[in-house]
Write an enzyme that holds these catalytic residues in place. Structure first.
Site, PDB file in Angstrom:
ATOM      1  N   SER A  41       0.907  -1.062   0.067  1.00 29.88           N
ATOM      2  CA  SER A  41       0.107  -0.010   0.019  1.00 29.88           C
ATOM      3  C   SER A  41       0.871   1.282  -0.049  1.00 29.88           C
ATOM      4  CB  SER A  41      -0.948  -0.071   1.312  1.00 29.88           C
ATOM      5  OG  SER A  41      -0.107  -0.079   2.461  1.00 29.88           O
ATOM      6  N   ASN A 104       3.704  -5.761   5.924  1.00 31.15           N
ATOM      7  CA  ASN A 104       2.417  -6.398   6.325  1.00 31.15           C
ATOM      8  C   ASN A 104       2.775  -7.787   6.778  1.00 31.15           C
ATOM      9  OD1 ASN A 104       0.244  -4.793   5.451  1.00 31.15           O
ATOM     10  ND2 ASN A 104       0.807  -4.908   3.195  1.00 31.15           N
ATOM     11  N   HIS A 188      -0.096   5.234   6.826  1.00 30.82           N
ATOM     12  CA  HIS A 188       0.045   5.377   5.521  1.00 30.82           C
ATOM     13  C   HIS A 188       0.326   6.998   5.384  1.00 30.82           C
ATOM     14  CE1 HIS A 188      -2.311   1.692   5.290  1.00 30.82           C
ATOM     15  NE2 HIS A 188      -1.238   1.301   4.310  1.00 30.82           N
TER      16      HIS A 188
END
Length: 209
Positions: A41, A104, A188
């Site tokens: 991401s 992750n 993020h």
């Protein structure tokens, strides 16, 4: 008797035609550089417009002679990246692979031996196909504990040293510590942070060239 003027014109036309063919062939066989960004991401542009992400900004910055392919997927793990990489290498034949995976795995507490093995296989796979690899490292939140966090970070530095890779220890350097540059989830970066990420990474791309 041969007309010398007509003969000269025919020879000149022949040489000009040859020059044009050679020039066209030279242009045809000059291929653009291809960079494959293979991540999660953080490279897929989660929570922002894709056009604002650092990968799109890099594509703009490097110009038309460089093709940037973004294969990043939000939520991707090193195992998923490994499974997808052979097809991507075959399809795009990249000159440079920017490898940004593992966060992750860490957030989910996956075994570190598995993470290292997956990253190492991807590095070897890319290098065996002639691509130069840029490795982007990551840090984990402190709540996961030092006994997991420190070996996690060491995986990236050890692989970079073993394979002599251009290496950024922490992809979010200069961003993660600034709350204004992070989205509400604290994981993020915002659109405003993307130029900083680009600056962090561009020098490594130049090193890999």
């Amino acid at each position: 008797m041969r007309n010398p003027i007509m003969w000269f014109k025919r020879r000149l036309a022949h040489h000009l035609g040859t020059l044009i063919v050679v020039t066209v062939l030279s242009v045809s066989f000059t291929s653009a550089e291809t960079i494959l960004v293979h991540g999660d991401s953080l490279s897929a542009g989660y929570g922002i417009e894709v056009s604002d992400g650092w990968v799109a900004l890099m594509d703009d910055a490097l110009g038309t002679q460089t093709q940037v392919v973004n294969s990043s997927i939000s939520g991707e793990t090193s195992r998923g990246g490994l499974d997808r990489l052979p097809g991507l290498l075959e399809a795009h034949q990249p000159d440079i692979l920017i490898l940004e995976l593992g966060a992750n795995d860490g957030l989910r507490g996956y075994p570190l031996t598995q993470l290292r093995d997956n990253l190492e296989q991807m590095i070897q796979m890319a290098q065996n196909q002639g691509a130069r690899v840029v490795l982007l490292g990551m840090r984990l939140p402190p709540n996961l504990g030092r006994r997991y966090i420190e070996p996690f970070m060491n995986i990236y530095s050890d692989l970079a040293s073993t394979y002599n890779l251009p290496f950024l220890p922490f992809m979010l350097e200069g961003v993660a510590e600034n709350r204004e540059l992070m989205q509400a989830d604290g994981l993020h970066p915002t659109a405003a942070a993307q130029p900083i990420l680009l600056d962090n990474i561009l020098s490594l791309v130049e090193e890999a060239r």
